[in-house]
Design a protein around this motif. Structure first.
Motif, mmCIF file in Angstrom:
data_model
loop_
_atom_site.group_PDB
_atom_site.id
_atom_site.type_symbol
_atom_site.label_atom_id
_atom_site.label_comp_id
_atom_site.label_asym_id
_atom_site.label_seq_id
_atom_site.Cartn_x
_atom_site.Cartn_y
_atom_site.Cartn_z
ATOM 1 N N UNK A 181 0.823 -1.211 0.000
ATOM 2 C CA UNK A 181 0.000 0.000 0.000
ATOM 3 C C UNK A 181 0.856 1.260 0.000
ATOM 4 N N UNK A 182 1.715 1.455 -0.919
ATOM 5 C CA UNK A 182 2.654 2.587 -0.842
ATOM 6 C C UNK A 182 1.942 3.928 -0.930
ATOM 7 N N UNK A 183 0.719 3.931 -1.405
ATOM 8 C CA UNK A 183 0.029 5.215 -1.533
ATOM 9 C C UNK A 183 -1.083 5.337 -0.504
ATOM 10 N N UNK A 184 -1.184 4.354 0.320
ATOM 11 C CA UNK A 184 -2.316 4.288 1.246
ATOM 12 C C UNK A 184 -2.407 5.469 2.174
ATOM 13 N N UNK A 185 -1.269 6.043 2.534
ATOM 14 C CA UNK A 185 -1.295 7.131 3.491
ATOM 15 C C UNK A 185 -1.163 8.485 2.809
ATOM 16 N N UNK A 186 -1.316 8.485 1.494
ATOM 17 C CA UNK A 186 -1.087 9.735 0.756
ATOM 18 C C UNK A 186 -2.347 10.156 0.019
ATOM 19 N N UNK A 187 -2.372 11.444 -0.294
ATOM 20 C CA UNK A 187 -3.518 11.885 -1.103
ATOM 21 C C UNK A 187 -3.350 11.353 -2.516
ATOM 22 N N UNK A 188 -4.402 11.485 -3.257
ATOM 23 C CA UNK A 188 -4.453 10.819 -4.551
ATOM 24 C C UNK A 188 -3.328 11.271 -5.479
ATOM 25 N N UNK A 189 -3.140 12.596 -5.518
ATOM 26 C CA UNK A 189 -2.151 13.114 -6.470
ATOM 27 C C UNK A 189 -0.756 12.664 -6.067
ATOM 28 N N UNK A 190 -0.464 12.848 -4.830
ATOM 29 C CA UNK A 190 0.853 12.441 -4.356
ATOM 30 C C UNK A 190 1.033 10.949 -4.589
ATOM 31 N N UNK A 191 -0.035 10.221 -4.326
ATOM 32 C CA UNK A 191 0.026 8.774 -4.508
ATOM 33 C C UNK A 191 0.378 8.419 -5.936
ATOM 34 N N UNK A 192 -0.232 9.126 -6.860
ATOM 35 C CA UNK A 192 0.049 8.829 -8.268
ATOM 36 C C UNK A 192 1.486 9.149 -8.616
ATOM 37 N N UNK A 193 1.975 10.256 -8.054
ATOM 38 C CA UNK A 193 3.371 10.625 -8.303
ATOM 39 C C UNK A 193 4.307 9.542 -7.797
ATOM 40 N N UNK A 194 4.006 9.061 -6.571
ATOM 41 C CA UNK A 194 4.858 8.036 -5.971
ATOM 42 C C UNK A 194 4.831 6.769 -6.828
ATOM 43 N N UNK A 195 3.636 6.417 -7.293
ATOM 44 C CA UNK A 195 3.524 5.199 -8.099
ATOM 45 C C UNK A 195 4.329 5.329 -9.378
ATOM 46 N N UNK A 196 4.230 6.491 -9.950
ATOM 47 C CA UNK A 196 4.963 6.706 -11.202
ATOM 48 C C UNK A 196 6.455 6.568 -10.945
ATOM 49 N N UNK A 197 6.874 7.198 -9.849
ATOM 50 C CA UNK A 197 8.286 7.141 -9.494
ATOM 51 C C UNK A 197 8.718 5.713 -9.252
ATOM 52 N N UNK A 198 7.904 5.026 -8.476
ATOM 53 C CA UNK A 198 8.239 3.648 -8.131
ATOM 54 C C UNK A 198 8.377 2.811 -9.403
ATOM 55 N N UNK A 199 7.394 2.994 -10.294
ATOM 56 C CA UNK A 199 7.414 2.234 -11.546
ATOM 57 C C UNK A 199 8.682 2.518 -12.336
ATOM 58 N N UNK A 200 9.022 3.814 -12.384
ATOM 59 C CA UNK A 200 10.185 4.190 -13.186
ATOM 60 C C UNK A 200 11.457 3.600 -12.609
ATOM 61 N N UNK A 201 11.664 3.816 -11.320
ATOM 62 C CA UNK A 201 12.955 3.389 -10.776
ATOM 63 C C UNK A 201 13.083 1.877 -10.793
ATOM 64 N N UNK A 202 11.965 1.174 -10.630
ATOM 65 C CA UNK A 202 12.034 -0.282 -10.669
ATOM 66 C C UNK A 202 12.399 -0.737 -12.081
ATOM 67 N N UNK A 203 11.768 -0.067 -13.064
ATOM 68 C CA UNK A 203 12.030 -0.454 -14.455
ATOM 69 C C UNK A 203 13.467 -0.144 -14.829
ATOM 70 N N UNK A 204 13.935 1.012 -14.396
ATOM 71 C CA UNK A 204 15.311 1.399 -14.719
ATOM 72 C C UNK A 204 16.304 0.344 -14.246
ATOM 73 N N UNK A 205 16.032 -0.224 -13.063
ATOM 74 C CA UNK A 205 16.987 -1.174 -12.488
ATOM 75 C C UNK A 205 16.655 -2.613 -12.850
ATOM 76 N N UNK A 206 15.642 -2.791 -13.659
ATOM 77 C CA UNK A 206 15.260 -4.148 -14.061
ATOM 78 C C UNK A 206 14.801 -4.992 -12.907
ATOM 79 N N UNK A 207 14.340 -4.339 -11.827
ATOM 80 C CA UNK A 207 13.900 -5.084 -10.647
ATOM 81 C C UNK A 207 12.475 -5.562 -10.846
ATOM 82 N N UNK A 208 12.124 -6.457 -9.983
ATOM 83 C CA UNK A 208 10.783 -7.000 -10.022
ATOM 84 C C UNK A 208 9.970 -6.345 -8.917
ATOM 85 N N UNK A 209 8.757 -5.973 -9.223
ATOM 86 C CA UNK A 209 7.949 -5.250 -8.224
ATOM 87 C C UNK A 209 6.698 -6.037 -7.896
#
Lengths: 250, 391, 856
Positions: A181-209
């Motif tokens: 629940x990485x966005x569970x404690x955040x407002x919607x907009x912030x949550x979306x930003x975090x998700x985008x960030x998370x997606x990007x950095x995971x993809x950049x490093x070829x990690x599995x999420x």
């Protein structure tokens, strides 16, 4: 389950293999079944969003994969290693080397600065302070908080704290990032930003999420969607092709 | 002396400490009739030869002894006063104990003092007990010198007696000079029988008519007033002289203006009767002495006085005889005896204390054909409870 | 009122969720109160056993006449007949120790508390008894026996029961250095003399004189003097006699142990201070922890005074609960403390038999009220902080911490003020022991105030430095401690203060002991010592019988003996000891370590009628060589005068001690008999063997203690150690309290951080890693107090040695720092602190990471 695992090509050895996972909490009289038989294979590079109501077993599954909890039945094999065979030290080593965690409530160490929070897993893994801090600084820069490195958690907003947490999850370059629940404690907009960030950095490093979430936006960064209900996976479908190059697992 | 000891019974009265001691002392002083036969003390059985003044000293071989002085005094202004001063010796042991400590007593001493101020119609009395040790209390043998914490009676070198004592803060300092020979009582002179058994007797000598002068404080700490008058001195010693059934006595001493000295007493018995051994002694101005047997005199009670402070055996206020008619028919003596002060009772506090009446009286009447008057003392014992109760 | 109650309800409800804080407050209060109550009870029991014994026997006496070595018996008649005297009674008093009870010809060894035997005169005692003699001591029909039977005694029933003796039995008791037979004439219940005299037997004067070997003398004469006639009585006194009110004797007696009691009380206060610090700590934390809740309450319209009242009410409530618990614990603890206290008082002053009296209900209420007040005072500032909480729905605890940290400058200022006070007090030209105590407490206060500031200052440094050096656990733990300074600061201060006191006392006692050991080498020279076997029990009548002295003098192998005669004489409102000696040998002369004066000259002067005095006497009364020491004695005007020829070191009598030649002593005080014999053996003779053969000779005839040089030295060290047993015990209690406080704090910190710990573990920390973290944290919690305690303890030791000891006892001691003991104490504190981590660590190990993360 006809649509199960469309992306699993025969050549791809699953990075995570869960078989027959069962887990219940509480005493015999007040028993809560969290997982009631889960089979799951995850291939390296996948970004999985797990959705489902509260208490459906998402967090439990993450904790089992992260070696923070042990199943009552069944087993988890990650990168060929059977988690059931881990003792405390091996589990801890596994967590700090293979896993990165992002929590709903950030769980930053309040006495450490952002930089030190990020550096903490590296330090726990035995890296020197300067080396760890250099890596951490890079990650902070990456999550856009390079200028807040010296700030302590209570000086940061929720979104900023979660960015720090994301950076912290990646500092040891784990193969797997688990986000509860990485966005569970955040407002919607912030949550979306975090998700985008998370997606990007995971993809950049070829990690599995693997991510437990309520957020619709999570689907946008995921390659696969799992629906979990009453401790079972009720739906499992691919979303978009994996865009990042997949390195063959040795 | 022997209490009826029954375990578990309340013996509060018997245990009242201070009073009990007093009683005990009185008992030892020969006022006791309940005393067991004292084995070790000498007894007054045979007449003895007195030698004076040496015999005014103590006789510790005998269990009890007293030096008893009663006197009628007048101030320079003519006001009448009376006093009583008594030193009792009670032998605990017939010999000085062989002890390391000097404070282990052979004898106990007791002082009783009474003071009657006729003009002021007031009476005061005092008492004190002390072991006969060290400089605390004692008496010389072979010499008159009795002392008890500052109360002293001593024969000085010139033969005069010097007496110092106090009664409730009233200091007395008196010098006594004998005008006549000592008077020996009893059928065999000096041996005064008190009961029918041998040994129920005491050696008894008086010096009547001691010319007395000195000073008296009529009020505690008040001015010392010059006084003069006559004192009657009794000395008596013996061991267990009284009989078991004797409950008290009435004793009279008089110094009459015609020169007659009179002593007589009744020992009262349990059954109300009078001890046949009761007696008296007469001495006339010419020196003639007469022993008076029980039937040679009579004591008639004319009046009574009720004590405000003490009770008799039955719990009623103690009732004392208070006026008498004494008759010695053989000598044609008739005397009316009237107390100069009604209340001259010595009260020791508590239920088991010894209470008695000892008072200055006026004696008036005739000796033969001659009208006489005089002063004397009367002692009444055993009216305010039996004095042995609780011992 | 209702509102306040409602708020209190909310606060208490909140506590139910985290009962640890409440528990801490209550426990701290209870611990502080219990130590205080225990010391109070035990101390006053010791005191009352002194004073009430005096009062019970003095009864209605307005005055009493005493003389050194006793009042000659013939003087009683003079005193009793002085004008202005209403009543007088001669008295002999002493102590006898039961050896055996003879019942029907059968002798059985028996034990009972020492029997105080009062020699009375039954004809004079009545006026002096509290009930005027209504209750008899001696049954009326038994007075003749009482007076004439040697050894006749009337026993208190309770004592007789303890001894297993009955009316008619014979007791064999030890008194004046020999066995003595007492015959039990009767047994009395104790209404007459009261509770204080339950160990008091009554005998006739003659028996008492014989028992205590006091022929010709009385212990004293009690008087009832008419109002205003005191002066005329005084002019009639013989040389050496003194007239005083019984209360003065009581005072003198009480003064003997005053210093000792004050020391105890100071230690009791220390426990209270530690307790108050812990309460302050708990209160401060509870306010900070509930910043959010308090903010919400403010939002709901709760005013500041209401909040202040509610928070304070809560703290006071804990104070009351803690007070009640402490009261119960204190009464129990008093039973533990009473023994070493009684032992010490017996060793140092004279025998006491003490039982803890039950706490008066009023006293109990007062103690609880005091506990509430202490709690209220300790909690006032935290409550004020609570009242200042801004209304907001989401309150941050970090805000509370920030408020606390903003207070630090004030605390520093307070610390500086305390230090200034300590300096001023130790330099103050005030006599007595108060400056020392004030200085000590000020130092402790300074330590307590400065501790949080020091931590606030140093912890970030530690954190930075340890981070730089890669000491992760240390960095994390110093951060954690710093973050919770409201709690950790107070707990560390409490521990620091307790440790500092402990170190101070350790240093003082060590320095003292070293000094005493050195002194023993000089002062204890004789080869064999003979004294009454019950010297400590019956100090007043301890005696070596003359016959035994002669036996010792003529024993084979003995070259010379020195006889010691001792009396207690009043001086400057207290008692001092005066001793007469012969000094027949070189060794007997060499045993004095003169601080002032030349040995041979001084000793010759003393033997010729001068005196030498011990250091405490000189220091306590400002006496110098050349001064004249004037004490009641048989000199002109009833004063004996001694020119002071020297001052020597002595550690045997804290009240002071003067020494003169035997002849001068007897001239001044009469001959009270020999209290000790010091024997010197022929060259080459075996001390132990001679001591043994003397023992054999004395056996059965005398009850004497024959000790060789080595045994006496060991005995002195024993007494020394007894003396400080209580001190140590109390130190340990205060330190354990503080350690518990620290442990509770740590425990709370760890429990609260379950989630943080789980996160760390999720991030890959092992259990061992968590253990290292805990260990680092607990060591830090011990380290700061230790670092504070070392300098503070050194300062305290200095104050104790140079201010308290010198001023209250007059002993000068060199400062000696026992590193081993100090470090061991610190290590012990650190270990104890480490041990406190074991439980939270075990909990952390059992705790599932997943579960801990899930909770919020």
């Amino acid at each position: 389950m006809s649509e199960t695992a469309p992306a699993a090509s025969p050549s791809a050895v699953p990075l995570i293999r869960c078989r027959g996972l069962e887990r219940a909490y509480g005493t015999a009289s007040a028993r809560t079944v969290a997982l009631a038989g889960v089979d799951l294979d995850v291939v390296k590079g996948e970004r999985i969003a797990m959705v489902g109501p509260s208490g459906s077993g998402k967090s439990t599954l993450l904790h089992l994969i992260g070696a923070m909890d042990a199943p009552d039945k069944g087993g988890v094999v990650v990168a060929g290693r059977d988690l059931a065979r881990f003792d405390d030290a091996a589990a801890a080593r596994f967590r700090r080397e293979e896993i990165g965690f992002v929590f709903q409530f950030f769980n930053l160490v309040p006495t450490l600065s952002s930089l030190d929070n990020v550096a903490l897993p590296a330090r726990l893994a035995g890296k020197g302070a300067s080396e760890a801090q250099a890596a951490a600084q890079k990650l902070l820069d990456r999550v856009g908080l390079g200028n807040r490195a010296a700030d302590f958690p209570d000086a940061l907003s929720g979104g900023q704290q979660q960015r720090v947490a994301v950076a912290r999850a990646l500092v040891n370059e784990p193969q797997i990032v688990l986000a509860d629940e990485p966005t569970g404690a955040l407002d919607r907009r912030t949550g979306e930003e975090i998700l985008a960030l998370l997606g990007e950095v995971v993809r950049e490093r070829g990690a599995t999420l693997l991510m437990a979430t309520h957020s619709d936006a999570a689907v946008s960064i995921a390659t696969r969607l799992l629906s979990v209900e009453d401790g079972r996976i009720t739906e499992d479908r691919a979303l978009t092709p994996i865009t990042a190059p997949i390195k063959e697992h040795a | 002396m022997k209490p009826q000891r029954s375990p578990g019974t309340q013996r509060t009265t018997q245990y009242i400490f201070y009073e009990a001691v007093l009683c005990f002392l009185c008992a030892l002083c020969g006022l006791s009739v309940r005393s067991e036969e004292p084995k070790d003390f000498a007894r007054a059985i045979e007449p003895r030869v007195f030698k004076f003044p040496e015999d005014f000293g103590a006789h510790p071989a005998y269990k009890t002894e007293w030096w008893y002085l009663t006197g009628a005094l007048k101030t320079e202004a003519g006001e009448e006063l009376g006093y009583q001063a008594t030193w009792f010796r009670a032998g605990l042991l017939p010999e000085k104990p062989a002890r390391e400590s000097n404070l282990a007593p052979r004898d106990l001493y007791l002082f009783h003092g009474g003071f009657s101020d006729v003009a002021k119609q007031s009476f005061a009395h005092d008492h004190l007990a002390c072991r006969g040790v060290s400089t605390w209390a004692g008496a010389d043998e072979q010499r008159l010198n009795v002392f008890l914490l500052g109360r002293t009676l001593t024969r000085e070198k010139d033969g005069a007696w010097r007496m110092k004592f106090e009664v409730k803060g009233r200091a007395f300092d008196l010098t006594l000079v004998a005008e006549r020979e000592p008077l020996l009582h009893g059928e065999a002179p000096g041996l005064s029988r008190k009961g029918s058994e041998p040994g129920q007797a005491s050696y008894y000598v008086s010096v009547p008519r001691l010319k007395t002068s000195g000073t008296v404080q009529r009020e505690p700490g008040g001015p010392a007033v010059k006084v003069s008058g006559l004192t009657w001195f009794d000395q008596e010693f013996g061991s267990g002289q009284l009989a078991q059934d004797q409950v008290g006595w009435d004793w009279f001493s008089a110094q009459l203006d015609d020169g007659t000295d009179l002593m007589l007493y009744h020992l009262r018995k349990e059954d109300g009767g009078i001890e046949p051994q009761s007696s008296g002694t007469l001495r006339f101005a010419d020196g003639r002495r007469a022993h008076l047997k029980r039937d040679a005199y009579a004591i008639e009670i004319l009046d009574h006085w009720t004590s405000p402070s003490t009770k008799d055996e039955k719990g009623a206020p103690a009732k004392y005889p208070a006026k008498w008619k004494l008759t010695v028919p053989g000598e044609k003596i008739e005397l009316e005896v009237t107390p100069l002060l009604p209340d001259q009772e010595l009260v020791t506090p508590g239920t088991s204390g010894v209470n008695y009446w000892e008072g200055l009286c006026k004696f008036e009447g005739r000796v033969g054909e001659k009208k006489v008057s005089g002063r004397g003392y009367v002692e009444l014992v055993g009216y305010a409870g039996r004095f042995l109760k609780g011992i | 009122m209702n509102a306040a109650r409602a708020i209190l309800g909310v606060l208490l409800g909140d506590l139910r969720r985290s009962p640890g804080a409440a528990l801490g407050t209550v426990a701290a209060m209870a611990a502080g109160v219990s130590v205080f109550v225990a010391i109070h009870l035990a101390g006053s029991a010791a005191r009352s056993s002194f004073v009430s014994a005096v009062e019970a026997v003095a009864g209605h006496a307005t005055h009493e006449v005493e003389a050194p070595g006793g009042v000659p018996e013939e003087r009683f008649a003079d005193l009793a007949t002085l004008p202005g005297i209403e009543a007088a009674q001669p008295l002999i008093e002493g102590r006898a120790v039961l050896q055996a009870v003879v019942h029907a010809g059968q002798s059985t060894a028996a034990h009972a508390p020492p029997l105080r035997v009062l020699g009375i005169d039954p004809f004079f005692v009545g006026r002096f008894l509290n009930d005027g003699g209504r209750t008899p001591l001696v049954p009326g029909d038994a007075v003749a026996r009482f007076l004439t039977e040697p050894g006749a005694v009337v026993l208190p029933k309770a004592w007789a029961d303890t001894a297993g003796a009955r009316e008619g039995d014979t007791l064999v008791v030890a008194a004046a250095g020999r066995p003595f037979k007492l015959r039990i004439m009767s047994v009395y219940e104790m209404q007459a003399l009261g509770e204080a005299t339950r160990d008091t037997a009554v005998a006739d004067l003659a028996t008492a004189q014989e028992l205590f070997d006091l022929s010709g003398r009385l212990t004293r004469v009690d008087l009832i003097v008419q109002e205003g006639r005191e002066d005329s009585v005084r002019t009639a006194l013989a040389p050496g006699e003194r007239l005083e009110r019984p209360a003065q004797r009581g005072d003198r007696v009480a003064k003997m142990i005053e210093a000792f009691r004050l020391n105890l009380l100071a230690l009791g206060m220390l426990a209270m201070v530690v307790g108050a610090l812990l309460i302050y700590n708990a209160a401060q934390f509870s306010v900070v922890r509930r910043t959010g809740l308090l903010g919400q309450l403010r939002c709901l319209g709760v005013t500041r005074p209401m909040l202040l009242g509610a928070v304070l009410g809560e703290i006071v409530l804990f104070g009351v609960v803690g007070g009640v618990l402490g009261l119960c614990a204190g009464v129990a603890l008093a039973q533990v403390l009473i023994k070493p206290i009684a032992q010490t008082v017996t060793d140092l002053y004279r025998f006491v038999r003490v039982d803890v009296a039950p706490l008066e209900p009023l006293e109990g209420v007062l103690v609880v009220l005091a506990a509430a007040a202490v709690a209220g005072a300790a909690g006032f500032f935290p409550a004020l902080d609570a009242a200042r909480t801004q209304p907001k729905m989401v309150g941050l605890r970090s805000h509370g911490e920030a408020v606390f940290k903003s207070r630090l400058p004030r605390l520093v200022l307070l610390g500086v003020v305390w230090i200034a006070l300590a300096l001023a007090a130790s330099a103050a030209p005030v006599e007595g022991r108060w400056p020392g105590f004030v200085a000590s407490f000020a130092l402790l206060g300074a330590g307590a105030a400065l501790m949080p500031a020091a931590m606030a200052l140093l912890l970030p440094v530690v954190q930075r430095q340890s981070e730089r050096r890669g000491l992760l656990a240390l960095a994390l733990s110093s951060g954690a401690l710093h973050r919770s300074l409201t709690r950790t600061g107070g707990a560390a201060a409490a521990l620091g203060v307790a440790l500092a006191m402990t170190i101070g006392v350790i240093v003082m006692v060590h320095s003292f002991e070293r000094e005493v050991r050195n002194w023993i080498q000089t002062a204890i020279r004789a080869d064999v010592f003979i004294g009454d076997a019950y010297e400590y029990t019956s100090r007043e009548n301890a005696r070596v019988p003359a016959e035994a002295v002669e036996i010792a003098r003529n024993a084979p192998g003995i070259r010379a003996i020195d006889t010691l005669r001792a009396v207690e004489v009043p001086y400057g409102g207290r008692s001092i000891r005066f001793t007469g000696v012969e000094l027949p040998t070189l060794e007997s002369r060499a045993r004095f370590d003169f601080l002032v004066g030349r040995a041979d000259e001084a000793l010759d002067a003393a033997l010729k009628g001068g005196a030498i005095i011990s250091e405490p006497l000189a220091n306590n009364y400002g006496l110098k060589v050349g001064d004249t020491l004037e004490v009641p004695g048989r000199g002109s005007g009833g004063v004996a005068r001694f020119k002071i020829a020297g001052i020597f070191r002595d550690f045997t009598y804290d009240r002071g001690y003067a020494l003169t030649g035997k002849d001068a002593f007897i001239a001044a005080f009469g001959d009270p008999g020999v209290t000790n014999v010091a024997a010197y053996v022929e060259p080459g003779a075996d001390r132990e063997q001679i001591a043994e053969s003397l023992r054999k000779t004395f056996e059965g005839r005398f009850l004497l203690n024959v000790r060789s040089n080595a045994e006496l030295r060991a005995g002195i060290i024993d007494v020394f150690e007894h003396t400080f047993a209580v001190t140590y015990l109390l130190q340990v209690i205060a330190t354990v309290m503080a350690l518990c406080g620290a442990a509770i704090t740590l425990f709370g910190l760890f429990l609260e951080r379950a989630r943080e710990i789980a996160t760390l573990r999720a991030l890959g920390a092992t259990i061992a890693g968590v253990g290292r973290l805990f260990a680092a944290e607990s060591l830090l919690m011990a380290c700061f107090p230790i670092l504070l305690a070392l300098p503070l303890g050194a300062l305290l030791a200095w104050v104790l040695i140079h201010v308290v000891n010198l001023r209250s006892f007059g002993w000068s001691i060199g400062y000696d720092w026992p590193w081993g003991q100090v470090l061991a104490t610190c290590a012990l504190a650190a270990c104890a602190s480490l041990l406190a981590t074991l439980v939270p660590l075990a909990l952390a190990k059992r705790q599932s990471i997943s579960a801990a993360l899930r909770e919020e």
